[in-house]
Motif scaffolding. Structure first.
Motif, PDB file in Angstrom:
ATOM      1  N   VAL A 122      59.101 -54.628  51.501  1.00 55.87           N
ATOM      2  CA  VAL A 122      58.403 -55.072  50.171  1.00 55.87           C
ATOM      3  C   VAL A 122      57.734 -56.235  50.379  1.00 55.87           C
ATOM      4  CG1 VAL A 122      60.147 -53.829  48.810  1.00 55.87           C
ATOM      5  CG2 VAL A 122      60.344 -56.546  49.545  1.00 55.87           C
ATOM      6  N   ASP A 123      56.608 -56.717  49.326  1.00 58.64           N
ATOM      7  CA  ASP A 123      56.315 -57.953  49.298  1.00 58.64           C
ATOM      8  C   ASP A 123      56.910 -58.745  48.308  1.00 58.64           C
ATOM      9  OD1 ASP A 123      54.124 -57.532  51.052  1.00 58.64           O
ATOM     10  OD2 ASP A 123      52.754 -56.536  49.729  1.00 58.64           O
ATOM     11  N   PHE A 124      56.632 -60.149  48.480  1.00 63.97           N
ATOM     12  CA  PHE A 124      57.404 -61.157  47.495  1.00 63.97           C
ATOM     13  C   PHE A 124      56.375 -61.867  46.766  1.00 63.97           C
ATOM     14  CE2 PHE A 124      60.987 -59.775  49.917  1.00 63.97           C
ATOM     15  CZ  PHE A 124      62.194 -59.567  49.021  1.00 63.97           C
ATOM     16  N   ALA A 125      56.492 -62.176  45.413  1.00 67.29           N
ATOM     17  CA  ALA A 125      55.958 -63.458  44.883  1.00 67.29           C
ATOM     18  C   ALA A 125      56.927 -64.621  44.942  1.00 67.29           C
ATOM     19  CB  ALA A 125      55.412 -62.902  43.326  1.00 67.29           C
ATOM     20  N   GLY A 126      56.493 -65.708  44.739  1.00 69.99           N
ATOM     21  CA  GLY A 126      57.544 -66.568  44.542  1.00 69.99           C
ATOM     22  C   GLY A 126      57.229 -67.699  45.967  1.00 69.99           C
ATOM     23  N   PRO A 127      58.618 -67.892  46.182  1.00 72.31           N
ATOM     24  CA  PRO A 127      59.776 -68.083  45.587  1.00 72.31           C
ATOM     25  C   PRO A 127      59.910 -68.676  44.087  1.00 72.31           C
ATOM     26  CG  PRO A 127      60.208 -69.601  47.216  1.00 72.31           C
ATOM     27  CD  PRO A 127      58.922 -69.265  47.585  1.00 72.31           C
ATOM     28  N   TYR A 128      60.656 -68.332  43.201  1.00 68.70           N
ATOM     29  CA  TYR A 128      60.733 -68.972  41.866  1.00 68.70           C
ATOM     30  C   TYR A 128      62.242 -69.856  41.574  1.00 68.70           C
ATOM     31  CZ  TYR A 128      63.502 -65.007  40.400  1.00 68.70           C
ATOM     32  OH  TYR A 128      64.435 -64.064  40.538  1.00 68.70           O
ATOM     33  N   LEU A 129      63.233 -69.737  42.639  1.00 64.18           N
ATOM     34  CA  LEU A 129      64.486 -70.673  42.753  1.00 64.18           C
ATOM     35  C   LEU A 129      64.839 -70.592  44.004  1.00 64.18           C
ATOM     36  CD1 LEU A 129      66.504 -71.687  40.483  1.00 64.18           C
ATOM     37  CD2 LEU A 129      67.577 -69.474  40.820  1.00 64.18           C
ATOM     38  N   LEU A 130      65.450 -71.821  44.274  1.00 67.56           N
ATOM     39  CA  LEU A 130      66.254 -72.083  45.427  1.00 67.56           C
ATOM     40  C   LEU A 130      67.682 -72.248  45.207  1.00 67.56           C
ATOM     41  CD1 LEU A 130      66.435 -72.321  48.556  1.00 67.56           C
ATOM     42  CD2 LEU A 130      65.830 -75.004  48.234  1.00 67.56           C
ATOM     43  N   ILE A 244      51.432 -62.279  39.687  1.00 68.24           N
ATOM     44  CA  ILE A 244      52.869 -62.912  39.521  1.00 68.24           C
ATOM     45  C   ILE A 244      52.838 -64.271  39.866  1.00 68.24           C
ATOM     46  CG2 ILE A 244      55.273 -62.759  40.007  1.00 68.24           C
ATOM     47  CD1 ILE A 244      54.774 -59.558  39.945  1.00 68.24           C
ATOM     48  N   ASN A 245      52.393 -64.539  40.889  1.00 66.53           N
ATOM     49  CA  ASN A 245      52.429 -65.788  41.524  1.00 66.53           C
ATOM     50  C   ASN A 245      51.332 -66.935  40.902  1.00 66.53           C
ATOM     51  OD1 ASN A 245      53.925 -65.907  44.114  1.00 66.53           O
ATOM     52  ND2 ASN A 245      51.979 -65.066  45.128  1.00 66.53           N
ATOM     53  N   LYS A 246      50.547 -66.457  39.921  1.00 68.92           N
ATOM     54  CA  LYS A 246      49.758 -67.396  39.110  1.00 68.92           C
ATOM     55  C   LYS A 246      50.746 -67.693  37.780  1.00 68.92           C
ATOM     56  CE  LYS A 246      45.104 -66.072  40.575  1.00 68.92           C
ATOM     57  NZ  LYS A 246      43.837 -65.361  40.056  1.00 68.92           N
ATOM     58  N   ALA A 247      51.228 -66.475  37.412  1.00 68.41           N
ATOM     59  CA  ALA A 247      52.227 -66.589  36.215  1.00 68.41           C
ATOM     60  C   ALA A 247      53.268 -67.491  36.545  1.00 68.41           C
ATOM     61  CB  ALA A 247      52.720 -65.538  35.887  1.00 68.41           C
ATOM     62  N   LEU A 248      54.063 -67.506  37.580  1.00 68.34           N
ATOM     63  CA  LEU A 248      54.835 -68.304  38.087  1.00 68.34           C
ATOM     64  C   LEU A 248      54.736 -69.786  38.241  1.00 68.34           C
ATOM     65  CD1 LEU A 248      56.856 -66.243  40.906  1.00 68.34           C
ATOM     66  CD2 LEU A 248      57.445 -66.612  38.602  1.00 68.34           C
ATOM     67  N   GLU A 249      53.461 -69.984  38.628  1.00 60.07           N
ATOM     68  CA  GLU A 249      52.751 -71.409  38.667  1.00 60.07           C
ATOM     69  C   GLU A 249      52.609 -72.156  37.326  1.00 60.07           C
ATOM     70  OE1 GLU A 249      49.198 -70.854  40.924  1.00 60.07           O
ATOM     71  OE2 GLU A 249      50.327 -71.207  43.004  1.00 60.07           O
ATOM     72  N   GLN A 250      52.225 -71.143  36.584  1.00 65.19           N
ATOM     73  CA  GLN A 250      52.027 -71.667  34.902  1.00 65.19           C
ATOM     74  C   GLN A 250      53.281 -72.077  34.096  1.00 65.19           C
ATOM     75  OE1 GLN A 250      49.037 -69.380  32.683  1.00 65.19           O
ATOM     76  NE2 GLN A 250      50.227 -69.781  30.654  1.00 65.19           N
ATOM     77  N   MET A 251      54.371 -70.926  34.776  1.00 61.57           N
ATOM     78  CA  MET A 251      55.819 -71.167  33.678  1.00 61.57           C
ATOM     79  C   MET A 251      56.337 -72.401  34.491  1.00 61.57           C
ATOM     80  SD  MET A 251      58.939 -68.787  34.320  1.00 61.57           S
ATOM     81  CE  MET A 251      60.226 -68.771  33.017  1.00 61.57           C
ATOM     82  N   VAL A 252      55.954 -73.174  35.653  1.00 58.65           N
ATOM     83  CA  VAL A 252      56.501 -74.259  36.067  1.00 58.65           C
ATOM     84  C   VAL A 252      55.688 -75.367  35.360  1.00 58.65           C
ATOM     85  CG1 VAL A 252      56.921 -75.915  38.053  1.00 58.65           C
ATOM     86  CG2 VAL A 252      57.360 -73.407  38.036  1.00 58.65           C
ATOM     87  N   SER A 253      54.363 -75.344  35.353  1.00 62.28           N
ATOM     88  CA  SER A 253      53.499 -76.379  34.769  1.00 62.28           C
ATOM     89  C   SER A 253      53.671 -76.421  33.320  1.00 62.28           C
ATOM     90  CB  SER A 253      51.979 -76.123  35.253  1.00 62.28           C
ATOM     91  OG  SER A 253      51.742 -74.791  34.395  1.00 62.28           O
ATOM     92  N   LYS A 277      57.823 -74.524  45.807  1.00 65.45           N
ATOM     93  CA  LYS A 277      56.307 -74.106  45.592  1.00 65.45           C
ATOM     94  C   LYS A 277      55.916 -73.001  45.938  1.00 65.45           C
ATOM     95  CE  LYS A 277      55.258 -78.504  44.690  1.00 65.45           C
ATOM     96  NZ  LYS A 277      54.526 -78.918  43.444  1.00 65.45           N
ATOM     97  N   ILE A 278      55.092 -72.278  45.414  1.00 64.90           N
ATOM     98  CA  ILE A 278      54.888 -70.757  45.736  1.00 64.90           C
ATOM     99  C   ILE A 278      54.416 -70.427  47.223  1.00 64.90           C
ATOM    100  CG2 ILE A 278      53.267 -68.880  45.102  1.00 64.90           C
ATOM    101  CD1 ILE A 278      55.201 -69.538  43.164  1.00 64.90           C
ATOM    102  N   GLY A 279      55.002 -69.588  47.979  1.00 67.89           N
ATOM    103  CA  GLY A 279      54.784 -69.449  49.384  1.00 67.89           C
ATOM    104  C   GLY A 279      55.534 -70.430  50.425  1.00 67.89           C
ATOM    105  N   VAL A 280      56.303 -71.267  49.707  1.00 67.47           N
ATOM    106  CA  VAL A 280      57.048 -72.235  50.521  1.00 67.47           C
ATOM    107  C   VAL A 280      58.541 -71.745  50.657  1.00 67.47           C
ATOM    108  CG1 VAL A 280      57.749 -74.322  51.148  1.00 67.47           C
ATOM    109  CG2 VAL A 280      55.673 -74.172  50.235  1.00 67.47           C
TER     110      VAL A 280
END
Length: 283
Positions: A122-130, A244-253, A277-280
Motif C-alpha cells: 500500500v501507499d502511505f500519506a503522512g505520518p500524522y502521529l508518532l 491527503i498529504n496536503k490535507a494533513l499539512e493544513q490540519m497541523v497549520s 513532518k509529512i514524509g519524515v
C-alpha cells in the motif's frame, strides 16, 4: 425518400440509447463513493478501528469518536465530503492491506504504522502521529522493562507490529497470545489471564483513561519502538495520496491537529510527540 426515413429513425434510436447509457453511468459513479476523489452527491468509505477508545471507537449510539476519526473526517472534508457522506468501515489490523486492494475503502486511518513491508502493498500519506510501543499492566505490576516479559503471558493483536516486535527482539520467551481485537486483551489483563497488553502508547492511553478502568491499569512508560501512523491508500493511487498529504499539512497549520490531540488524549495525560513532518519517518 424511404431510405432517408429509416436512417433518421435509426439515428433517433441510437441517440436515446446513448443518453440512457450516460445516465446509468452517472448513477453508478455516485453510488461508488469510495472510488470517487471528490464529494458531490456520493459517499466515501473510510477504514477505522471500532474498539480503540481515544482513537477509533464505535459508541453504543452508533456514532464514532477518537483521534483517527477526527483526522479522517478532516481529510474527507478537504477531499470534498461532508461528515454525513462518510461511511466508516471497521478494518482490523490483519485485513487492512486486503481492504485497500479490494477497494472496500478509499483510505484507512486506523493506527496504521508505516513499515517497509507494508509499503510494498500500500501507499502511505503522512505520518500524522508518532507513537511508541509500550505495555499496559495492572497498577501493582512489577513489570518495568521488556526483559521482564520473558516467561509472562503477553497479549497483542494479530497482524500488529507490536506482536512482531516482541517476538523478534523485546521478549522472545514471552508467552504471546494474539487475538483479533484489543478489547479481548483488556479482558484478559483484567481477569489475570495475561500479565501485560502490548501495543502503541496512544492506544493504551485511550484504554487506561476509560472511567471503568481508572486506577486499575498503568502504562509501563517504555518506548520500545517508534510507530509512525500513516493513512493507507491503494497502491498507485498517487492523486489521493497527494490530496491527503496536503490535507494533513493544513490540519497541523490551522491548529485542528493539536485540538484533536487535546480532545482525545488529554484526559489520559498522554504525552504526545509534536506533529511529524509529512514524509519524515522516525526510525
Amino acid at each position: 425518400m424511404k431510405l432517408r426515413k429509416v436512417t433518421a429513425a435509426s439515428a433517433v434510436v441510437l441517440a436515446l440509447a446513448l443518453s440512457a447509457t450516460a445516465c446509468g453511468g452517472d448513477k453508478k459513479d455516485d453510488d461508488a463513493g469510495s472510488n470517487s476523489s471528490s464529494g458531490g452527491g456520493g459517499k466515501i468509505k473510510i477504514g477505522i478501528k471500532y474498539d480503540q477508545p481515544g482513537l477509533g471507537l464505535k459508541k453504543p449510539d452508533g456514532t464514532f469518536a477518537g483521534f483517527d476519526v477526527d483526522v479522517a473526517t478532516y481529510v474527507a472534508k478537504q477531499l470534498g465530503y461532508e461528515p454525513k457522506q462518510i461511511e466508516f468501515v471497521e478494518t482490523k489490523s490483519a485485513d487492512r492491506e486486503n481492504a485497500l486492494a479490494r477497494g472496500d475503502v478509499k483510505f484507512i486511518a486506523a493506527t496504521y504504522s508505516i513499515t517497509d513491508e507494508r509499503k510494498q502493498k500500500v501507499d502511505f500519506a503522512g505520518p500524522y502521529l508518532l507513537a511508541h510501543q509500550d505495555l499496559l499492566v495492572k497498577a501493582d505490576s512489577k513489570i518495568a522493562k521488556g526483559d521482564d516479559l520473558n516467561g509472562k503471558n503477553l497479549c497483542s493483536v494479530t497482524g500488529s507490529t507490536s506482536a512482531q516486535n516482541v517476538q523478534k527482539s523485546i521478549a522472545p520467551k514471552a508467552n504471546l497470545k494474539e487475538v483479533s481485537g484489543y478489547s479481548e486483551c483488556l479482558a484478559g489483563l483484567q481477569s489475570g489471564a495475561v500479565d501485560a497488553l502490548t501495543t502503541d502508547d496512544s492506544i493504551l492511553a485511550g484504554f487506561a483513561a476509560q472511567e471503568q478502568y481508572k486506577g486499575k491499569f498503568k502504562l509501563a512508560g517504555l518506548k520500545l519502538s517508534n510507530e509512525n501512523y500513516g493513512i493507507g491508500v491503494k497502491k498507485g493511487d498517487t492523486a489521493t495520496l497527494d490530496k491527503i498529504n496536503k490535507a494533513l499539512e493544513q490540519m497541523v497549520s490551522d491548529g485542528s491537529w493539536q485540538k484533536a490531540v487535546d480532545a482525545n488524549f488529554g484526559p489520559a495525560n498522554y504525552k504526545n510527540e509534536p506533529a511529524p513532518k509529512i514524509g519524515v519517518i522516525v526510525k
